[in-house]
Enzyme design. Structure first.
Site, PDB file in Angstrom:
ATOM      1  N   ASP A  61     -89.076  57.786  27.910  1.00 45.36           N
ATOM      2  CA  ASP A  61     -89.324  57.544  26.484  1.00 45.36           C
ATOM      3  C   ASP A  61     -90.814  57.300  26.260  1.00 45.36           C
ATOM      4  O   ASP A  61     -91.387  56.387  26.844  1.00 45.36           O
ATOM      5  CB  ASP A  61     -88.502  56.313  26.061  1.00 45.36           C
ATOM      6  CG  ASP A  61     -88.431  56.153  24.556  1.00 45.36           C
ATOM      7  OD1 ASP A  61     -89.170  56.865  23.839  1.00 45.36           O
ATOM      8  OD2 ASP A  61     -87.638  55.312  24.099  1.00 45.36           O
TER       9      ASP A  61
ATOM     10  N   HIS B 292     -82.483  64.644  18.970  1.00 49.64           N
ATOM     11  CA  HIS B 292     -83.468  63.635  18.546  1.00 49.64           C
ATOM     12  C   HIS B 292     -84.863  64.242  18.428  1.00 49.64           C
ATOM     13  O   HIS B 292     -85.582  64.001  17.454  1.00 49.64           O
ATOM     14  CB  HIS B 292     -83.441  62.479  19.553  1.00 49.64           C
ATOM     15  CG  HIS B 292     -84.391  61.371  19.218  1.00 49.64           C
ATOM     16  ND1 HIS B 292     -84.324  60.684  18.024  1.00 49.64           N
ATOM     17  CD2 HIS B 292     -85.447  60.838  19.908  1.00 49.64           C
ATOM     18  CE1 HIS B 292     -85.283  59.768  18.000  1.00 49.64           C
ATOM     19  NE2 HIS B 292     -85.979  59.845  19.123  1.00 49.64           N
TER      20      HIS B 292
END
Ligand code: HEM
Length: 336
Positions: A149, A222
């Site tokens: 991330d 996403h």
């Protein structure tokens, strides 16, 4: 003699192994205590951090719309308003209370804790911690869903351009906006889908962190929904410093989302894509496994602003800060 450019707060600190996210509300009457704390923030950071230079302690302070009007005279930053609720078909992006955000980062948790403790001692009796998250680094910068991330964060000059206010709001130059949301993950549901399916949810490969090719990456992934392009054809970027957190006793697993931008509208556009969908109805699949339980927007003034804050508002109604209510907090008696 030229006028010195204001210095920003340490928004662009590199990812660290430890962080504390503190969201605080300030009682009516506590404004003077906050005003006195702001110019001392730099010194407190040095008192705690100087002893461990390799720890890289950094604290970013954000101020919410309502408190901003209670603290300072003059027009507020152009983009400052309370976090806007987004009610989507899968999840709602909730808006929760928050007057101050302290985003504390360091190589080790002792530094974050010590500074947080000193800050809260200064605010003792006038402020409440309404949300506290201790974030940790999880292996190679992964979230608890197992994906790396932060990869596509801009760096260098692009990062500064993405996060700092410039000439369009000169009074607040070198400031920034920050949105935080605490997400809880449904790990049982996540583990019930295959790794290939998880990769289609995120839009990147899990082990090697490679973006899926455009013809394979689903429109409801996403990455597809948070990649946004402006009218000029340029990508609109933000800087994220998400951290995993967990509590074993109650099975809580989560990602603390924190995004900085020069224009909060960029983060809000991403949220709209995720929650309402782009086109509407095509919502982010990560929300099937993730529920936001907080949501706040803050302005992050420059370091110069904190060192020498502008005057307090005169008695009388303050500015309409966007939620259509007039702030009359400044009518109260000054604390002695
Ligand atoms: C990318 C996780 C919430 C904006 C990513 C990536 C992961 C991830 C794994 C791919 C690697 C990377 O480039 O960082 C999560 C999780 C979230 C979350 C677990 C919470 C459950 C959000 C929110 C926003 C956001 C709320 C914005 C409002 C972005 C952006 C990218 C990204 C802009 C990069 C897209 C690109 O340019 O490729 N996120 N994210 N994320 N995320 Fe999130």
């Amino acid at each position: 003699m030229g006028v010195r450019d204001p210095a920003p707060q340490p928004v662009l600190t590199r990812l660290t192994a430890a962080a504390i996210f503190l969201v605080v509300t300030v009682d009516e009457g506590g404004e003077d205590v906050v005003r006195e704390l702001l110019p001392d923030l730099g010194g407190l950071n040095r008192s705690v951090g100087f002893r461990v230079p390799e720890g890289g302690l950094a604290c970013v302070t954000g101020i919410g719309a309502e408190l901003f009007g209670r603290l300072f005279a003059g027009p507020p930053p152009a983009g400052l308003h309370p976090f806007r609720v987004l009610e989507g078909p899968v999840r709602t992006a909730v808006s929760t209370p928050g007057d101050l955000l302290f985003h504390l980062r360091a190589a080790t948790m002792d530094l974050c804790f010590e500074l947080a403790d000193q800050l809260m001692a200064r605010l003792s009796g006038v402020a409440k911690v309404v949300d506290e998250v201790h974030g940790f680094k999880y292996f190679d910068e992964r979230d608890l869903l197992g994906f790396v991330d932060g990869t596509e964060n801009p760096d260098g000059r692009a990062a500064g351009e993405a996060v700092f206010v410039r000439g369009d709001d000169p009074e607040y130059a070198a400031g920034s906006y920050v949105i935080v949301q605490k997400y809880l993950h449904d790990m049982a549901a996540w583990h019930a889908v295959s790794v290939e399916e998880q990769e289609r949810v995120v839009g990147r490969t899990k082990l090697s962190d490679i973006e899926l090719p455009d013809d394979v990456k689903p429109a409801n992934s996403h990455v597809a929904l948070t990649t946004i392009v402006g009218e000029d054809g340029e990508e609109r970027q933000i800087v994220r410093d998400n951290m995993p957190f967990a509590r074993l006793a109650d099975g809580e697993r989560g990602t603390y989302f924190i995004g900085y931008a020069a224009d909060p509208g960029v983060i809000e556009q991403m949220l709209e894509n995720m929650f309402i969908g782009s086109p509407p109805g095509n919502t982010d699949r990560i929300l099937e496994f993730s529920t936001p339980v907080t949501g706040c927007l803050f302005f992050v003034p420059s370091q110069d602003f904190l060192d020498e804050p502008p005057p307090a508002p005169a008695a009388g109604p303050a500015h309409d800060i966007g939620d259509h209510s007039l702030r009359i907090g400044s009518l109260k008696q000054k604390r002695i």
